[in-house]
Design an enzyme around this catalytic site. Sequence first.
Site, short mmCIF file in Angstrom:
data_model
loop_
_atom_site.label_atom_id
_atom_site.label_comp_id
_atom_site.label_asym_id
_atom_site.label_seq_id
_atom_site.Cartn_x
_atom_site.Cartn_y
_atom_site.Cartn_z
N ASP A 158 -2.72 4.15 18.57
CA ASP A 158 -1.61 4.26 17.67
C ASP A 158 -0.33 4.76 18.71
O ASP A 158 0.60 4.19 18.45
CB ASP A 158 -1.85 5.07 16.66
N GLY A 160 -6.52 16.82 6.19
CA GLY A 160 -6.08 15.31 5.86
C GLY A 160 -5.07 14.85 6.95
O GLY A 160 -4.06 13.69 6.64
N GLU A 164 -7.17 10.28 10.48
CA GLU A 164 -7.46 9.06 9.72
C GLU A 164 -9.20 9.37 9.33
O GLU A 164 -9.41 10.31 9.59
CB GLU A 164 -7.67 7.71 10.94
N GLY A 203 0.88 -1.00 -0.16
CA GLY A 203 0.09 -0.10 0.07
C GLY A 203 0.77 1.19 0.00
O GLY A 203 2.02 1.19 -0.52
N GLY A 204 0.42 2.20 0.52
CA GLY A 204 1.13 3.63 0.62
C GLY A 204 2.64 3.27 0.78
O GLY A 204 3.26 3.73 0.09
N GLY A 221 4.76 0.79 1.20
CA GLY A 221 5.45 -0.22 0.48
C GLY A 221 5.64 0.05 -1.02
O GLY A 221 6.81 -0.09 -1.66
N LYS A 223 2.98 2.61 19.84
CA LYS A 223 4.56 3.00 19.95
C LYS A 223 5.29 3.33 20.96
O LYS A 223 6.50 2.74 21.12
CB LYS A 223 4.51 4.57 18.83
N LYS A 252 -4.12 -10.34 -0.74
CA LYS A 252 -4.54 -11.28 -1.54
C LYS A 252 -3.71 -12.30 -2.33
O LYS A 252 -3.90 -13.29 -2.77
CB LYS A 252 -5.38 -10.54 -2.82
N LEU A 268 12.12 9.37 11.38
CA LEU A 268 12.90 10.12 12.44
C LEU A 268 14.00 9.07 13.17
O LEU A 268 13.36 7.96 13.44
CB LEU A 268 12.00 10.67 13.64
N ALA A 273 7.94 7.50 12.17
CA ALA A 273 8.38 7.40 10.72
C ALA A 273 9.87 7.36 10.67
O ALA A 273 10.73 6.44 11.29
CB ALA A 273 7.68 8.45 9.79
#
Lengths: 389, 389
Positions: free
Chosen positions: A235, A221, A224, A12-13, A15, A239, A45, A170, A168
């Site tokens: 979330d 944006g 979520e 997805g995003g 990867g 972490k 899938k 950092l 991320a």
Amino acid sequence: MKNIPLLLMGCGGVGRQLLQHIVSCRSLHAKQGVQLRVVGICDSKALIVTSDVFMMELDDTVLAEVCRIKLNGSSLLTLSNNGQCQVFSNAEAMQKVIDIAGLLGKSTGLAFVDCSASSETIGVLSRVVDLGCCVVLANKKPLSSSMVDYDKLVSYTRRIRYESTVGAGLPVIASLNRMLSSGDPIHRIIGSLSGTLGYVMSEVEDGKPFSEVVKAAKSLGYTEPDPRDDLSGMDVARKALILARLLGGCMNLDSINIESLYPKEMGPDVMPVEDFLLNGLPLHDKDIQERVKMASSKGKVLRYVCVIEDSSSFHTVATFPSFFRCEVGIQELPRNSPLGRLRGSDNVLEIYSRCYNEQPLVIQGAGAGNDTTAAGVLADILDIQDLFP
Amino acid sequence: MKNIPLLLMGCGGVGRQLLQHIVSCRSLHAKQGVQLRVVGICDSKALIVTSDVFMMELDDTVLAEVCRIKLNGSSLLTLSNNGQCQVFSNAEAMQKVIDIAGLLGKSTGLAFVDCSASSETIGVLSRVVDLGCCVVLANKKPLSSSMVDYDKLVSYTRRIRYESTVGAGLPVIASLNRMLSSGDPIHRIIGSLSGTLGYVMSEVEDGKPFSEVVKAAKSLGYTEPDPRDDLSGMDVARKALILARLLGGCMNLDSINIESLYPKEMGPDVMPVEDFLLNGLPLHDKDIQERVKMASSKGKVLRYVCVIEDSSSFHTVATFPSFFRCEVGIQELPRNSPLGRLRGSDNVLEIYSRCYNEQPLVIQGAGAGNDTTAAGVLADILDIQDLFP
């Protein structure tokens, strides 16, 4: 030229961005004497695998095709077998992946790169570590599951990297690992690890109503699709758990005190998201406003943070029973501190240790986004290159 | 158990602290499956070597004795040959060191750890890299000498680490290397890399006279015995050069524009230090005070920083001619920026790249001190462990 075979789980995003980074860094890595060879990619899938895992790779044309398919929201199942690449359905994928790990793990080496957000990769990952494979994670789930799974995954410490699970790209995990390996005991970490909640808490400080700020964050944006996924603190807690375990804390997600920014009766099972935003959230505005005022009267500001404390690290006697505190929620912090000064969506960590005692080590910057998350994963992959023949 | 043989050059403050860290981390490192084996130590007068470099080490009693001797200001020459350790004078040391590098470099591996502040180690280091040895530096001189020496030392990029040359143990080089290896081009670094000058610039901001602040810094032990060693900017320039070269800049110390905070006619060759502090320095107070006011009228503050800019990294075409700017001196910076908010003696770096574009990656913390410098060296040693058999 050092050859690093990769198997990517989740495209997805993050990867997808990783595949693009790999392609665009080809010449850079060649100069460094390294070649990244993608031997397989799977989504939820299907699995696609190069026809010869020892010698060949999914070439840049295939990688571009994968990126195109995933950007359109399709599955790898839509790809077809050909001379260069084989497609396996979900049912066969798991065994095929283990087979590849068995073939490559102890000969050429193989790095499993988990950019999914699924807890279904844990089974595969636990098996491949014993087959000599390396593991690189952007996925928080495998390290925030049970202690048994955690211990298994980190059992070969040199063969696992997971920078992008916290903040991320950092350099948080890398920096903590450096401190730990040099015997600099970490007493305390306090961090704002959610860009969304960092933005929300710094905006309410200016007197804006909590509900309005959350709605603005959603339209920017920053949140979520259902902002409760951010407001629940889960979330951040994952972490925090990863950091706590890195510091030696034996704990699970359910032993962390997590402050949710909405009550259970406004949960996703009870209230549709529109109703929550329109009618539920505004009921909180007054409470948050009062807490902001109360903090302000003491020269403090509110921040949604994780706090991890290891009191045992203050003692020099290693046998002293370890006392761990790991909490996630709103804290009143001095306005004039790295966390107090935070504005906007940056992540910030203050790390206190023997070497960073009165003044903490501070790491600050963008802690979200596919680009920086994928960059962190790629840096991790390059970081384990010396383990490959 | 992985065995990492070490040869330590320089056992003054940082080297001595490193030996103490190595001893106190024995059980920690054993848990991680690593054993650090000190096979030799040299200072400017002598070299001591274990009697069998393949199998034995200078044990913890010898290391403690070395620490005691150096703390007393004596030389390793005062040690005497015995069954466990051989002492060589300066005249024989260089050849002996090369011999050991030849014996161990390509068999068991050998890490040369340079904690000296001397440029005399460059010759040895350039030779041992070709003998398969690793190099770990706290010493800035080898990397801030000629480009020929630099290129030689970094020719095997995986075998050299030098975190503690910039910002002591702060994870600066490690973080930059991660960004570079993941193809995140670094456009700009701006940093306050001198704790002394960081303290001085934040104090003059409050209206205190420059000369008084420097004298206070000296009495607090923040400066070198002759504060002109700090005020010249040469130490910052060496760090800036190391960062610029890491970013790909082909430049030397004399191509950096360095602003000295005293004029040549007040230099150490012209004026004794007491005279400088009492009569020379106060002549500058008015000038600095006016610059502070001027900056303040624009909402800015003065900071003594290094600025490194690589305009080529903005372009995607790799062949575009690289334009490097590397400057060291006083800059007017926004009061409300990580550098502008700096108070006291912390180091701060703002790093701008593709991933950290509008908001920089910020790394802040203590950037000096034997403890943190030695911790950075030790983390570097552990970081290269995968290169050892």
